[in-house]
Design an enzyme around this catalytic site. Sequence first.
Site, mmCIF file in Angstrom:
data_model
loop_
_atom_site.group_PDB
_atom_site.id
_atom_site.type_symbol
_atom_site.label_atom_id
_atom_site.label_comp_id
_atom_site.label_asym_id
_atom_site.label_seq_id
_atom_site.Cartn_x
_atom_site.Cartn_y
_atom_site.Cartn_z
ATOM 1 N N TYR A 146 15.553 -1.684 5.177
ATOM 2 C CA TYR A 146 14.630 -0.732 4.557
ATOM 3 C C TYR A 146 13.727 -0.063 5.597
ATOM 4 O O TYR A 146 13.102 0.961 5.337
ATOM 5 C CB TYR A 146 13.763 -1.409 3.492
ATOM 6 C CG TYR A 146 14.529 -1.939 2.292
ATOM 7 C CD1 TYR A 146 15.868 -1.634 2.097
ATOM 8 C CD2 TYR A 146 13.911 -2.738 1.349
ATOM 9 C CE1 TYR A 146 16.569 -2.122 1.016
ATOM 10 C CE2 TYR A 146 14.604 -3.221 0.253
ATOM 11 C CZ TYR A 146 15.934 -2.916 0.090
ATOM 12 O OH TYR A 146 16.622 -3.399 -0.986
ATOM 13 N N ASP A 172 15.323 -8.641 -2.279
ATOM 14 C CA ASP A 172 15.040 -7.640 -3.311
ATOM 15 C C ASP A 172 16.015 -7.825 -4.478
ATOM 16 O O ASP A 172 15.629 -7.921 -5.646
ATOM 17 C CB ASP A 172 15.216 -6.242 -2.665
ATOM 18 C CG ASP A 172 14.747 -5.119 -3.553
ATOM 19 O OD1 ASP A 172 14.170 -5.395 -4.618
ATOM 20 O OD2 ASP A 172 14.961 -3.947 -3.183
ATOM 21 N N ASP A 213 15.345 -10.088 -8.253
ATOM 22 C CA ASP A 213 15.477 -9.433 -9.557
ATOM 23 C C ASP A 213 16.485 -10.176 -10.430
ATOM 24 O O ASP A 213 16.291 -10.335 -11.634
ATOM 25 C CB ASP A 213 15.908 -7.967 -9.397
ATOM 26 C CG ASP A 213 14.694 -7.047 -9.353
ATOM 27 O OD1 ASP A 213 13.586 -7.554 -9.113
ATOM 28 O OD2 ASP A 213 14.861 -5.826 -9.556
#
Length: 355
Positions: A142, A247, A251
């Site tokens: 990222y 990430d 989730d």
Amino acid sequence: MNYNIALLKGDGIGPEIVDSAVRVLEEIGKKYGHVFNFTPYLIGGSALDACGVPLPQETVDGCLASDSVLLGAVGGPKWDTLPGNMRPEKALLGIRAAMELFTNLRPAKLYPALKGDCPLREDIVANGFDIMIVRELTGGIYFGERGMREAKYGEEAYDTECYSRMEIERICKVAYETAQKRNKRLVSIDKANVLDSSRLWRKIVHEMESQYPDVTVTDMLVDNAAMQLVRNPAQFDVIVTTNMFGDILSDEASQITGSIGMLPSASLGNTKRGLYEPIHGSAPDIAGKNIANPIATILSAAMMLLYSFDLKAESQAIVNAVDKVLAAGYRTADLAHGAPSLSTTEITDKIIENL
Ligand code: NAD
């Protein structure tokens, strides 16, 4: 003790759920003899409306001057059409960067009272699960080199996964120490069969092993981890992984608890000051109706007491009160499945009664 807490209520249900957490903290303060001073600052859409930017400098300065930060949520349809750098969500990246928060702690716990909300088969979650995901937050793909270029087959885009020894060591230290405080089992998740960055990650995880002889560490490839999380989530205690894998896996883990309104998170750096927030968004569809579930934010405040202020008993008192309220059958609308439910303020009252 005296603690200064910056409050970033944000948008949508943010103000309602942060107010609930503040009431719980005030009660903890009374019971245990602490003073929590709360200073609100603008963030997200409400900051855009008031000052034209999603993250005013005054908010950054206020957070950096505080002992810790409690955040509700940002965003909503009113600001959805703004360009990327003016979106409310941009403020989240901005405040994490300004506070140099490189660790994200995301617990995923299945409450016995909420087993019916879990989408997994009953026999798989018979004993519940309680996982802590330690995700690296400021490195990896990222933040790596990226770009567009013309290549053999025309237009091409690329992003780079890059991790330095320093970045891996500091997140692994947090993970090992977190495992020491829990059941002493750490699973490091990577893709070392393919990626050089993962091979360095894995090497460093094991170099550090001897400093934490009480912790058992194992490696797991990320594709296998995605399967194991739904096959047998109870096998995990603490997970440590990279920004992108974390990430996605956090989730996945939150979904198998079945209740987005229940899950807190903490973002930490090198100091005791952290940023604590629920994992859900600003839920504009239910904002202002006093029906949001405040528990994720209340549990975020409990994480603040533990990780920023070392107030273990006080933190546990909140967790126990939430357990008791759920076990007694009290639910907000998101967990009631059409049965009678409590409002945001009513469930907060119940939690306060059980502290
Ligand atoms: P969301 O998490 O806000 O809502 C998803 C669904 O879950 C909605 O039906 C909502 O009503 C419900 N829900 C969420 N939290 C709840 C709670 N505490 N109690 C009861 N129900 C709850 O996700 P979304 O709808 O995709 O996003 C809405 C806005 O929030 C968007 O602007 C998005 O960008 C923003 N967002 C912010 C954050 C953050 O501030 N950290 C995170 C995710 C999304």
